[in-house]
Design a protein around this motif. Structure first.
Motif, short mmCIF file in Angstrom:
data_model
loop_
_atom_site.label_atom_id
_atom_site.label_comp_id
_atom_site.label_asym_id
_atom_site.label_seq_id
_atom_site.Cartn_x
_atom_site.Cartn_y
_atom_site.Cartn_z
N PHE A 76 0.88 -1.16 0.00
CA PHE A 76 0.00 0.00 0.00
C PHE A 76 0.92 1.21 0.00
O PHE A 76 1.76 1.36 0.89
N VAL A 77 0.77 2.08 -1.00
CA VAL A 77 1.66 3.23 -1.12
C VAL A 77 0.90 4.49 -0.74
O VAL A 77 -0.19 4.74 -1.25
N LEU A 78 1.49 5.25 0.18
CA LEU A 78 0.83 6.47 0.68
C LEU A 78 1.35 7.70 -0.06
O LEU A 78 2.56 7.96 -0.10
N ILE A 79 0.42 8.45 -0.66
CA ILE A 79 0.78 9.63 -1.44
C ILE A 79 0.25 10.88 -0.75
O ILE A 79 -0.91 10.89 -0.30
N ASP A 80 1.08 11.92 -0.67
CA ASP A 80 0.64 13.12 0.04
C ASP A 80 -0.03 14.13 -0.90
O ASP A 80 -0.21 13.87 -2.09
N LYS A 81 -0.39 15.28 -0.33
CA LYS A 81 -1.13 16.29 -1.10
C LYS A 81 -0.32 16.85 -2.25
O LYS A 81 -0.86 17.43 -3.18
N GLN A 82 1.02 16.69 -2.17
CA GLN A 82 1.88 17.18 -3.26
C GLN A 82 2.32 16.04 -4.18
O GLN A 82 3.34 16.14 -4.85
N LYS A 83 1.58 14.93 -4.15
CA LYS A 83 1.85 13.77 -5.04
C LYS A 83 3.16 13.07 -4.76
O LYS A 83 3.73 12.42 -5.63
N ARG A 84 3.70 13.21 -3.55
CA ARG A 84 4.95 12.55 -3.22
C ARG A 84 4.69 11.27 -2.43
O ARG A 84 3.71 11.18 -1.69
N ILE A 85 5.59 10.30 -2.56
CA ILE A 85 5.45 9.04 -1.82
C ILE A 85 5.91 9.25 -0.38
O ILE A 85 7.04 9.64 -0.13
N ARG A 86 5.03 8.98 0.57
CA ARG A 86 5.37 9.21 1.97
C ARG A 86 5.39 7.94 2.79
O ARG A 86 5.72 7.96 3.98
N GLY A 87 5.04 6.81 2.19
CA GLY A 87 5.09 5.57 2.96
C GLY A 87 4.76 4.39 2.07
O GLY A 87 4.11 4.54 1.03
N SER A 88 5.25 3.22 2.49
CA SER A 88 4.98 2.00 1.75
C SER A 88 4.78 0.91 2.79
O SER A 88 5.62 0.73 3.66
N TYR A 89 3.65 0.22 2.73
CA TYR A 89 3.27 -0.71 3.80
C TYR A 89 2.92 -2.06 3.20
O TYR A 89 2.31 -2.12 2.14
N ASP A 90 3.27 -3.11 3.89
CA ASP A 90 2.91 -4.45 3.45
C ASP A 90 1.41 -4.64 3.68
O ASP A 90 0.96 -4.75 4.82
N GLY A 91 0.66 -4.67 2.58
CA GLY A 91 -0.80 -4.75 2.68
C GLY A 91 -1.31 -6.05 3.25
O GLY A 91 -2.50 -6.18 3.55
N THR A 92 -0.43 -7.04 3.43
CA THR A 92 -0.89 -8.30 4.01
C THR A 92 -0.65 -8.34 5.52
O THR A 92 -1.01 -9.30 6.17
N SER A 93 -0.05 -7.28 6.06
CA SER A 93 0.26 -7.26 7.49
C SER A 93 -0.67 -6.29 8.23
O SER A 93 -0.59 -5.08 8.02
N PRO A 94 -1.54 -6.80 9.08
CA PRO A 94 -2.48 -5.93 9.81
C PRO A 94 -1.75 -4.85 10.61
O PRO A 94 -2.23 -3.72 10.70
N GLU A 95 -0.57 -5.18 11.16
CA GLU A 95 0.17 -4.21 11.97
C GLU A 95 0.62 -3.03 11.11
O GLU A 95 0.49 -1.87 11.50
N GLN A 96 1.18 -3.36 9.92
CA GLN A 96 1.65 -2.28 9.06
C GLN A 96 0.51 -1.42 8.55
O GLN A 96 0.66 -0.22 8.36
N VAL A 97 -0.64 -2.04 8.36
CA VAL A 97 -1.79 -1.28 7.88
C VAL A 97 -2.33 -0.37 8.99
O VAL A 97 -2.78 0.74 8.73
N THR A 98 -2.23 -0.82 10.24
CA THR A 98 -2.58 0.04 11.36
C THR A 98 -1.65 1.26 11.39
O THR A 98 -2.08 2.39 11.64
N GLN A 99 -0.37 1.01 11.12
CA GLN A 99 0.60 2.09 11.03
C GLN A 99 0.21 3.08 9.93
O GLN A 99 0.26 4.30 10.11
N LEU A 100 -0.21 2.54 8.79
CA LEU A 100 -0.65 3.38 7.67
C LEU A 100 -1.81 4.29 8.09
O LEU A 100 -1.82 5.48 7.80
N ILE A 101 -2.76 3.71 8.80
CA ILE A 101 -3.92 4.48 9.25
C ILE A 101 -3.46 5.63 10.15
O ILE A 101 -3.94 6.76 10.03
N ASP A 102 -2.48 5.36 11.00
CA ASP A 102 -1.90 6.39 11.86
C ASP A 102 -1.19 7.45 11.05
O ASP A 102 -1.32 8.65 11.32
N ASP A 103 -0.39 7.00 10.08
CA ASP A 103 0.41 7.92 9.29
C ASP A 103 -0.46 8.86 8.44
O ASP A 103 -0.08 10.00 8.19
N ILE A 104 -1.63 8.38 8.02
CA ILE A 104 -2.54 9.24 7.27
C ILE A 104 -2.97 10.41 8.16
O ILE A 104 -3.03 11.55 7.73
N LYS A 105 -3.19 10.09 9.44
CA LYS A 105 -3.56 11.13 10.40
C LYS A 105 -2.46 12.19 10.46
O LYS A 105 -2.72 13.39 10.43
#
Lengths: 138, 218
Positions: free
Chosen positions: B177-206
């Protein structure tokens, strides 16, 4: 003397029965624990860690009535995959399950696992059961 | 009185520092270039980060979706195909958590690009979305030209995908799962099969949401 012989025979019989029962239990345990691994590697992605399924896409595996009714065709469904409308746990599903790249013993193990987990209790599905079922696949 | 003021000042400075140190920043990924320009007769060096180039795809409703609709928005991108027997269902299971967290906020999108556009028509994607329980305009299932999809995946989102007839389903691909910011830059990359990393993603979006839209340099 006679008594001793009879006791001896009875004892033998007893040991035999107990060990046979143990054998059955052992068989089940072997199928079940191997089945858990097969399930984790080949089924869990879709059906979920606890057989809960995924929304309206992947059906849950907790409908004992459905599983029991279809136990003789389950090996075919798993081996060859299938698609079409089915009703599981009072909900409708209509997607497709891909064929599983598994041999008969692995299918027996996986089916023993799912039919005795998630609240199901349907006993062992043996290699022989699967072999017999596979010869009647449509 | 003076003592009190000094005390207040100290507390203020301390808390400001404290606040700052808690103010966590996400890294910026991808290639970067130092660009030197002349401003008011002086040399000024700026870092220019890799951004997602413009693209145009069709979503599950048959609407055309381009980078323009995503201007100034945060989004998560991933690559999948509906008939995928391996990691996709588990990725969608985890992505549903992202979806359920942000579906009503309006400023976060999810883009799931199909890597099997031949089979995954708009109709198939709509059926898939419906069955997943996805409605509204937050999570788009996108279909486009195969070449465009693969180039976007590998060059822009840095996710490897390819056709491979020897694996179940016929494709190998990474479940990032690749996280893109408001300026179209890559800000994170998470293993979409790992619930822990996806929880981190949810935090990072905040964290990203709190970032000012104009913070171009770091």
């Amino acid at each position: 003397m006679k008594l001793k012989v009879i006791t001896g025979i009875l004892l033998l019989l007893f040991v035999l029965i107990v060990s046979c029962q143990n054998d059955k239990g052992l068989d089940f345990n072997r199928y079940y624990s191997a089945g858990k691994l097969v399930y984790q590697n080949h089924c869990q992605n879709c059906h979920g860690e606890n057989g809960e399924g995924l929304q309206a896409l992947m059906p849950p595996l907790n409908d004992s009535v459905f599983l029991k009714k279809n136990i003789h065709i389950l090996p075919c469904l798993v081996k060859n995959g299938f698609q079409g409308k089915i009703t599981v746990s009072k909900r409708n599903f209509d997607w497709q399950m891909p064929p599983a790249n598994l041999n008969y013993i692995e299918i027996a193990q996986a089916l023993t696992y799912i039919t005795n987990s998630f609240g199901n209790n349907l006993g062992t599905v043996t290699f022989e059961d699967v072999t017999a079922a596979m010869s009647k696949c449509k | 009185m003076k003592k009190l003021l000094t005390a207040i000042a100290i507390i203020l400075v301390w808390s400001a520092c404290k606040f700052n140190s808690n103010d966590k920043k996400l890294p910026i990924y991808g290639n970067r270039q130092a660009v030197t320009k002349v401003v008011n007769g002086q040399n000024v060096t700026d870092t220019v980060y890799q951004t997602i180039p413009s693209f145009k795809f069709i979503n599950q409703y048959g609407d055309s979706i381009s980078d323009k609709q995503l201007a100034g928005k945060i989004y998560v991108a991933d690559f999948f195909f509906t008939s995928c027997p391996s990691i996709c269902p588990i990725m969608q299971r985890n992505m549903l958590n992202v979806y359920n967290t942000y579906k009503n906020t309006g400023d976060v999108n999810i883009l799931s690009f199909t890597i099997d556009p031949k089979y995954d028509s708009v109709k198939v994607l709509k059926k898939y979305a419906d069955k997943l329980g996805v409605t509204g305009k937050t999570w788009w299932f996108l279909q486009g030209k195969k070449d465009a999809t693969y180039t976007l995946a590998e060059k822009s989102y840095l996710v490897a995908v390819s056709k491979d007839t020897t694996v179940p389903g016929g494709y190998v691909h990474q479940g990032y799962f690749v996280l893109i910011d408001k300026q179209k830059r890559i800000r994170g990359s998470y293993d979409g099969t790992s619930p822990e990393q996806v929880t981190q993603l949810i935090d990072d979006i905040k964290t990203l949401k709190a970032e000012p839209a104009s913070a171009n340099t770091q």
